[in-house]
Design a protein around this motif. Structure first.
Motif, mmCIF file in Angstrom:
data_model
loop_
_atom_site.group_PDB
_atom_site.id
_atom_site.type_symbol
_atom_site.label_atom_id
_atom_site.label_comp_id
_atom_site.label_asym_id
_atom_site.label_seq_id
_atom_site.Cartn_x
_atom_site.Cartn_y
_atom_site.Cartn_z
ATOM 1 N N SER A 107 55.761 -103.425 -10.802
ATOM 2 C CA SER A 107 56.488 -102.259 -10.325
ATOM 3 C C SER A 107 56.844 -102.361 -8.866
ATOM 4 N N ALA A 108 56.189 -103.252 -8.142
ATOM 5 C CA ALA A 108 56.501 -103.415 -6.737
ATOM 6 C C ALA A 108 57.012 -104.814 -6.487
ATOM 7 N N ALA A 109 57.863 -104.953 -5.482
ATOM 8 C CA ALA A 109 58.418 -106.270 -5.172
ATOM 9 C C ALA A 109 57.308 -107.183 -4.680
ATOM 10 N N PRO A 110 57.146 -108.340 -5.261
ATOM 11 C CA PRO A 110 56.083 -109.241 -4.828
ATOM 12 C C PRO A 110 56.398 -109.844 -3.464
ATOM 13 N N ARG A 111 55.383 -110.201 -2.748
ATOM 14 C CA ARG A 111 55.573 -110.819 -1.444
ATOM 15 C C ARG A 111 55.898 -112.302 -1.578
ATOM 16 N N VAL A 112 55.490 -112.894 -2.705
ATOM 17 C CA VAL A 112 55.701 -114.325 -2.894
ATOM 18 C C VAL A 112 56.472 -114.536 -4.188
ATOM 19 N N TRP A 113 57.500 -115.345 -4.158
ATOM 20 C CA TRP A 113 58.279 -115.630 -5.369
ATOM 21 C C TRP A 113 58.639 -117.101 -5.358
ATOM 22 N N TRP A 114 59.562 -117.527 -6.158
ATOM 23 C CA TRP A 114 59.923 -118.939 -6.230
ATOM 24 C C TRP A 114 61.408 -119.090 -6.481
ATOM 25 N N ARG A 115 61.892 -120.294 -6.268
ATOM 26 C CA ARG A 115 63.299 -120.613 -6.531
ATOM 27 C C ARG A 115 63.420 -121.110 -7.956
ATOM 28 N N ARG A 116 64.444 -120.642 -8.654
ATOM 29 C CA ARG A 116 64.734 -121.166 -9.983
ATOM 30 C C ARG A 116 65.286 -122.575 -9.842
ATOM 31 N N ARG A 117 64.834 -123.474 -10.669
ATOM 32 C CA ARG A 117 65.289 -124.864 -10.582
ATOM 33 C C ARG A 117 66.083 -125.216 -11.818
ATOM 34 N N SER A 118 67.191 -125.895 -11.627
ATOM 35 C CA SER A 118 68.025 -126.302 -12.756
ATOM 36 C C SER A 118 67.541 -127.658 -13.256
ATOM 37 N N ILE A 119 66.405 -127.621 -13.965
ATOM 38 C CA ILE A 119 65.817 -128.855 -14.459
ATOM 39 C C ILE A 119 65.651 -128.763 -15.953
ATOM 40 N N ALA A 120 65.739 -129.894 -16.600
ATOM 41 C CA ALA A 120 65.574 -129.934 -18.056
ATOM 42 C C ALA A 120 64.110 -130.114 -18.383
ATOM 43 N N LEU A 121 63.692 -129.481 -19.464
ATOM 44 C CA LEU A 121 62.297 -129.562 -19.890
ATOM 45 C C LEU A 121 62.032 -130.896 -20.567
ATOM 46 N N LEU A 122 60.954 -131.516 -20.144
ATOM 47 C CA LEU A 122 60.519 -132.750 -20.794
ATOM 48 C C LEU A 122 60.047 -132.456 -22.201
ATOM 49 N N THR A 123 60.548 -133.214 -23.192
ATOM 50 C CA THR A 123 60.053 -133.065 -24.555
ATOM 51 C C THR A 123 58.610 -133.529 -24.614
ATOM 52 N N VAL A 124 57.688 -132.605 -24.878
ATOM 53 C CA VAL A 124 56.265 -132.898 -24.763
ATOM 54 C C VAL A 124 55.830 -133.798 -25.916
ATOM 55 N N ALA A 125 54.971 -134.911 -25.727
ATOM 56 C CA ALA A 125 54.628 -135.875 -26.717
ATOM 57 C C ALA A 125 53.336 -135.570 -27.425
ATOM 58 N N VAL A 159 71.238 -147.903 -23.484
ATOM 59 C CA VAL A 159 70.120 -147.071 -23.908
ATOM 60 C C VAL A 159 70.181 -145.747 -23.163
ATOM 61 N N LEU A 160 69.747 -144.695 -23.854
ATOM 62 C CA LEU A 160 69.620 -143.387 -23.224
ATOM 63 C C LEU A 160 68.217 -143.297 -22.651
ATOM 64 N N LEU A 161 68.125 -142.973 -21.356
ATOM 65 C CA LEU A 161 66.863 -143.025 -20.636
ATOM 66 C C LEU A 161 66.485 -141.655 -20.093
ATOM 67 N N ARG A 162 65.190 -141.396 -20.019
ATOM 68 C CA ARG A 162 64.668 -140.229 -19.326
ATOM 69 C C ARG A 162 64.084 -140.693 -18.003
ATOM 70 N N GLU A 163 64.684 -140.248 -16.909
ATOM 71 C CA GLU A 163 64.184 -140.608 -15.595
ATOM 72 C C GLU A 163 62.922 -139.796 -15.274
ATOM 73 N N THR A 164 62.248 -140.155 -14.199
ATOM 74 C CA THR A 164 60.989 -139.496 -13.863
ATOM 75 C C THR A 164 61.170 -138.035 -13.488
ATOM 76 N N ASP A 165 62.389 -137.641 -13.081
ATOM 77 C CA ASP A 165 62.617 -136.234 -12.752
ATOM 78 C C ASP A 165 63.093 -135.420 -13.947
ATOM 79 N N GLY A 166 63.098 -136.033 -15.151
ATOM 80 C CA GLY A 166 63.482 -135.316 -16.355
ATOM 81 C C GLY A 166 64.951 -135.412 -16.698
ATOM 82 N N THR A 167 65.784 -135.992 -15.829
ATOM 83 C CA THR A 167 67.207 -136.125 -16.138
ATOM 84 C C THR A 167 67.430 -137.307 -17.074
ATOM 85 N N LEU A 168 68.540 -137.271 -17.823
ATOM 86 C CA LEU A 168 68.888 -138.347 -18.740
ATOM 87 C C LEU A 168 70.019 -139.180 -18.158
ATOM 88 N N THR A 169 69.888 -140.488 -18.264
ATOM 89 C CA THR A 169 70.923 -141.408 -17.810
ATOM 90 C C THR A 169 71.201 -142.430 -18.902
#
Length: 699
Positions: A288-306, A560-570
């Motif tokens: 109900s109150a504005a928090p003092r600490v928040w975060w930035r939304r990141r445009s990152i893809a979720l790693l498919t969990v194994a 080959v389609l690759l998943r880089e360490t930051d989660g992006t595909l190349t």
């Protein structure tokens, strides 16, 4: 729990008294030293004892636990990481876990108890981090509630900060509701701030009885961890804001343990616990109150969990081509437009009105499985028999007449003498003639073999000698040859006779594309990926490409389609060059130079493997609860087949993504997750929970 038949009488000189529990990595026993001192002895499961990576990780666990004092943990008494089954003994702490307490009695309600829990856990983390240890799996079941405060246990996936991170398998280790975003995206970059994130999630669970990112499935939970704000609106003001600080998406925005300890100590005792229920509560993470600490939304893809995150309940949300059962398709606006998008379909898709046999429904036959066979999970069709296998941990195989569904035979669970563990079975395939089925069988005693059986009678045709391949590595069937991979070697076998053809010194992960065998090797120390072609006639390796720390997602011709360490595909080529893509990190299947991806909401993406550009995107409401490669669509004869957790199957055009037909849900058989689909001669064979059936939609 009492000891089981087959449990040893003693380990390392400690007499076993009872079982305290078992987890994914090992079994914990209550034991007694000669002096009478009680200890908890953790023994690694047999299947991991010969796993080089696991044994190395266990040594790290022992080293990490030895560096931490016993004030906040169960101190190590003894250990042997080089034993046939590695073990570690710690002081026995007679206490319940936080997870067991909340499950039994509900969330903690006493403000003083919550405050002591929070302060004690921060002190424990501060002690760990000062010793150079990152726990990486702080969760309610790893917190003991003792009379003198909480203690943190189970360093099974922790590591010392100065140890080399293990990345040989690319596994993501942890428990989704309490993992930090960076554990899911780039686990090799985890810092002590990850434990602070987990601490915040644990305290939300202790206060409310639910984690801040809980969802219908582990996959959705992991998505929430990475992308969504935490559900903390029920917490009281100051404490809520401190926990939001812990749950910041960016590690750099979270507090250190010293600052966190000061904040918890300063929080008024009246603000520990849930806030009063008066007025509406916004469950959007803001309160109900504005928090003092928040975060930035990141445009990152979720790693498919194994393999390490086990799928549970199915997700049910997502946008669809239809509103609900029995309604017409939506307008073309439900399809996403973009570069290369095909025109929207004009013809309405065929819809099965009810899940029934023909003529009311589309089923040619359906066979309800008995209790002995009800855990079959996937099938391989042939002209002579539909051969089905259970999940690998239960070791069952059965065959059905593809015309009538009559069960032809079943092979029961196999055991090794003196072992209570069932065999693990993997169905490799069926011969082109449909006469022979090939599978691997491995037991909990660390031995395994290849087997071939007649598809109609189930009669054994041949088997390799016991222990002829490592039971926890891979096998690949390539028509006339079967290749197995153990820790350090490849072995080739003649599919007709079971005769060994050749051996090669190479170990890694097998991939088959266009009847060509590839081996993916990953360095234990650098984490770098090298891909080799394997000659089927002699096992000779030829380097195809080096791809740094990236991981393979899908194959195409010379790319080959690759998943880089930051989660992006190349897209990677043999010369090492990379082409960036805007593709999401989901599961893909390649066919004729196109990769087809499917996410858990049922969105299907087609992309060109040479350019990485999307050709089309179609949204469906066929949600899934699977988290591994099974979520990828099935491609056959220019059509795409996908299934959902309620039993529906849909067929789309591979050319433009147009929905061609979908079957009715089989809700009465919905207890165990998705439909496994296989296709032959325009007949769709499926196994779903306790039902095996064949569908043939109208032309």
């Amino acid at each position: 729990m009492a000891l089981l038949n087959g449990d040893p009488e003693s380990i390392g000189g400690y007499r076993l008294l009872d079982r305290l529990g078992a987890g994914g990595m090992g079994t914990v026993f209550l034991a007694q030293a000669e002096s009478g001192r009680l200890v908890a002895v953790k023994v690694v499961h047999q299947q991991f004892a010969e796993d080089f990576e696991f044994r190395t990780r266990f040594r790290q666990e022992v080293a990490a636990a030895r560096q931490v004092s016993g004030a906040f943990t169960a101190p190590v008494v003894d250990a042997d990481a080089d034993a046939p089954r590695p073990w570690m003994a710690t002081s026995y702490v007679p206490a319940t876990t936080l997870g067991a307490r909340v499950r039994r009695e509900g969330a903690l309600t006493e403000p003083g108890e919550l405050r002591l829990l929070a302060v004690g856990l921060v002190e424990a983390l501060r002690e760990l981090h000062r010793a150079g240890v990152i726990h990486r799996d702080l969760k309610p079941d790893n917190v003991l509630l003792t009379d003198d405060g909480p203690r943190v246990i189970d360093f099974g996936i922790s590591r010392c900060a100065d140890h080399q991170t293990l990345t040989v398998t690319g596994r993501v280790l942890g428990t989704p509701p309490y993992m930090s975003p960076e554990q899911l995206i780039a686990p090799h970059r985890v810092t002590p701030a990850s434990d602070v994130f987990s601490l915040g999630a644990v305290l939300v669970y202790a206060t409310t009885g639910r984690g801040p990112f809980d969802a219908e499935s582990p996959y959705l939970t992991a998505y929430n961890v990475v992308h969504e704000p935490p559900a903390v609106a029920a917490l009281s003001g100051t404490v809520r804001e401190i926990i939001q600080w812990c749950l910041a998406k960016e590690p750099s925005e979270r507090p250190g343990t010293d600052a966190l300890l000061a904040a918890f100590r300063a929080a008024p005792e009246a603000e520990w616990g849930t806030r009063p229920a008066a007025g509406p509560v916004r469950d959007d993470g803001s309160g109900s109150a504005a928090p003092r600490v928040w975060w930035r939304r990141r445009s990152i893809a979720l790693l498919t969990v194994a393999a390490t995150v086990a799928a549970t309940a199915g997700g049910t949300w997502g946008m669809g081509l239809w509103e609900d059962e029995g309604t017409p398709p939506r307008s073309p606006s439900s399809r996403s437009a973009g570069p290369g998008s095909a025109p929207s379909p004009t013809a309405a898709p065929l819809v099965e009105k009810t899940a029934a046999l023909q003529p009311d429904g589309w089923a040619l036959w359906q066979t309800k499985l008995t209790g002995k066979d009800e855990n079959l999970r996937y099938c391989n069709p042939s002209p002579r028999a539909l051969v089905c296998a259970s999940s690998s941990s239960t070791g069952k195989l059965a065959a059905f007449d593809p015309r009538t569904g009559k069960q032809l035979w079943r092979r029961p669970v196999s055991y090794t003498e003196g072992s209570s563990a069932p065999a693990q079975v993997e169905l490799l395939g069926v011969s082109g003639s449909g006469r022979t089925a090939y599978y691997t069988e491995a037991t909990g005693q660390g031995v395994g073999r290849l087997r071939a059986v007649d598809t109609v009678t189930g009669r054994a045709l041949w088997s390799t000698p016991s222990g002829s391949h490592h039971p926890y590595q891979q096998a690949a069937y390539l028509g006339s040859v079967i290749v197995t991979s153990d820790l350090n070697e490849l072995h080739a076998w003649d599919a007709a006779s079971g005769r060994r053809l050749w051996d090669a010194e190479a170990g890694g992960f097998l991939h088959v594309t266009r009847n060509q065998l590839y081996l993916e090797e990953q360095s234990v120390f650098t984490g770098k990926t090298e891909l080799y072609r394997i000659a089927l006639e002699n096992g000779k390796k030829t380097l195809f490409g080096e791809f740094g720390a990236a991981r393979l997602v899908a194959f195409a011709k010379n790319v080959v389609l690759l998943r880089e360490t930051d989660g992006t595909l190349t897209l990677g080529s043999p010369n090492g060059s990379r082409r960036a893509t805007k593709l999401p990190d989901i599961s893909y299947t390649e066919s004729d130079g196109i990769v087809y991806g499917r996410d858990i909401e049922g969105t299907i993406i087609a992309a060109d493997t040479q350019t990485g550009q999307r050709r089309w995107t179609t949204k469906t409401n066929l949600t899934t609860d699977e988290m591994d490669g099974k979520v990828a669509p099935v491609i056959a004869d220019g059509r795409i087949y996908l299934s959902s957790s309620d039993g529906r199957i849909a067929c789309l055009s591979a050319k433009n993504g147009a929905l061609l037909w979908r079957s009715a849900p089989r809700k009465q058989y919905n207890e165990l997750g998705n439909v496994a689909v296989s296709v032959r001669d325009q007949t769709i064979y499926a196994v779903h929970s306790r039902l095996v059936y064949a569908l043939r939609p109208p032309a």
